[in-house]
Structures are given as C-alpha cells and as structure tokens.
Design an enzyme around this catalytic site. Structure first.
Site, PDB file in Angstrom:
ATOM      1  N   CYS A  12       0.993  -0.936  -0.027  1.00  0.00           N
ATOM      2  CA  CYS A  12       0.148  -0.006   0.048  1.00  0.00           C
ATOM      3  C   CYS A  12       0.932   1.310  -0.076  1.00  0.00           C
ATOM      4  CB  CYS A  12      -1.036   0.045   1.176  1.00  0.00           C
ATOM      5  SG  CYS A  12      -0.456   0.390   2.827  1.00  0.00           S
ATOM      6  N   CYS A  85      -3.845  -0.477  -2.646  1.00  0.00           N
ATOM      7  CA  CYS A  85      -3.792   0.914  -3.089  1.00  0.00           C
ATOM      8  C   CYS A  85      -5.415   1.024  -3.660  1.00  0.00           C
ATOM      9  CB  CYS A  85      -2.787   1.235  -3.992  1.00  0.00           C
ATOM     10  SG  CYS A  85      -1.235   0.937  -3.492  1.00  0.00           S
ATOM     11  N   CYS A  92       0.526   2.597  -7.155  1.00  0.00           N
ATOM     12  CA  CYS A  92       0.821   1.398  -6.793  1.00  0.00           C
ATOM     13  C   CYS A  92       1.906   0.887  -7.883  1.00  0.00           C
ATOM     14  CB  CYS A  92      -0.387   0.355  -7.041  1.00  0.00           C
ATOM     15  SG  CYS A  92      -1.399   0.389  -5.738  1.00  0.00           S
TER      16      CYS A  92
END
Length: 143
Positions: A12, A85, A92
């Site tokens: 993330c 994400c 990402c």
C-alpha cells in the site's frame, strides 16, 4: 508429500495501516503455510496508533511492527502481490506478469483528515475477509 509454502507480499502507500493489517491476518490464518510481508511505496515513520488499537481488539499485536519500503528481492520472489492501494487516488507498483497480481482497491482509512478509529476498524474487517478469501483461493490448509 510436502506442500509448497506460498509467499504473499501486501503493498500500500505508506505501510502504516492496510498492508500491515493484511500481513498480520495472513500470518494468523495462514500459519506455517505462508511467508508474508508487507511494504509501502513511501513508508511512514511508524504504524499508525489506530491500526495498532484496531488490531489489538481482535487479538493481534502490531506494536512492534515497523513500516518498510518495497524490497524488490521480496517482490520478485513472491507468488502473490496484493495491492491494497486505491488505484485512482494512489500510485501502486506495476507487477510483472509471472506473479499473481491481486488488486483490492481499499481506500486509505487514514487519508481524509487523519481518519478515525472507526474508519480503520471498517477497513480492518474488510481486509480480514479478503485475506481469508485469498488464502482459501490459494488452497491454504485450515482456513
């Protein structure tokens, strides 16, 4: 016959909340059948206190976890890359075709005005369900 251990890498933005929770749940439910790590594109200085508190409520201690930057060796050695994400809002990484790529698009519960504990709890519950589904889909025993 010995079963292959699966390697999962959760990614993330800052590795302070979503990917930390996903890593913890995958370790909890997957046990010795998985090797799990998490990282962020721009790691925070610390796991967010709301993340620690929300996970403590479900019996998982993240107080000693640290935020990590993506390690390309771990990335390329993984069987599955899970991007938490929110694609429209966050950057990402691009995942090579040989690695299973899963996109959950979970908004960062801490992004808007720092978020609230309730926002983090909602994300936690969604992540737990997705992790369980992922592990079942990977045929991990005991899930």
């Amino acid at each position: 016959m010995k079963r292959e251990v699966k390697r999962i890498y959760f990614l993330c933005g800052q590795n302070r909340c979503r990917s930390q929770m996903a890593e913890a749940f995958a370790k909890f439910y997957g046990g010795d059948h998985v090797v799990v790590e998490s990282a962020g594109l721009n790691p925070s200085d610390e796991v967010h206190p709301y993340t620690i508190e929300a996970m403590r409520e479900v019996g998982i201690d993240l107080s000693q976890h640290v935020c990590k930057k993506i390690d390309m060796k771990v990335f390329l050695a993984s069987n599955v890359i899970v991007k938490l994400c929110e694609q429209i809002v966050e950057r990402c990484p691009i995942v090579p075709f040989k690695i299973m790529n899963v996109e959950w698009n979970i908004p960062d519960p801490l992004a808007v005005d720092g978020g609230t504990l309730e926002d983090v709890k909602r994300a936690r519950d969604e992540i737990r369900e997705k992790v369980i589904g992922l592990l079942k889909g990977m045929d991990i025993p005991g899930v």
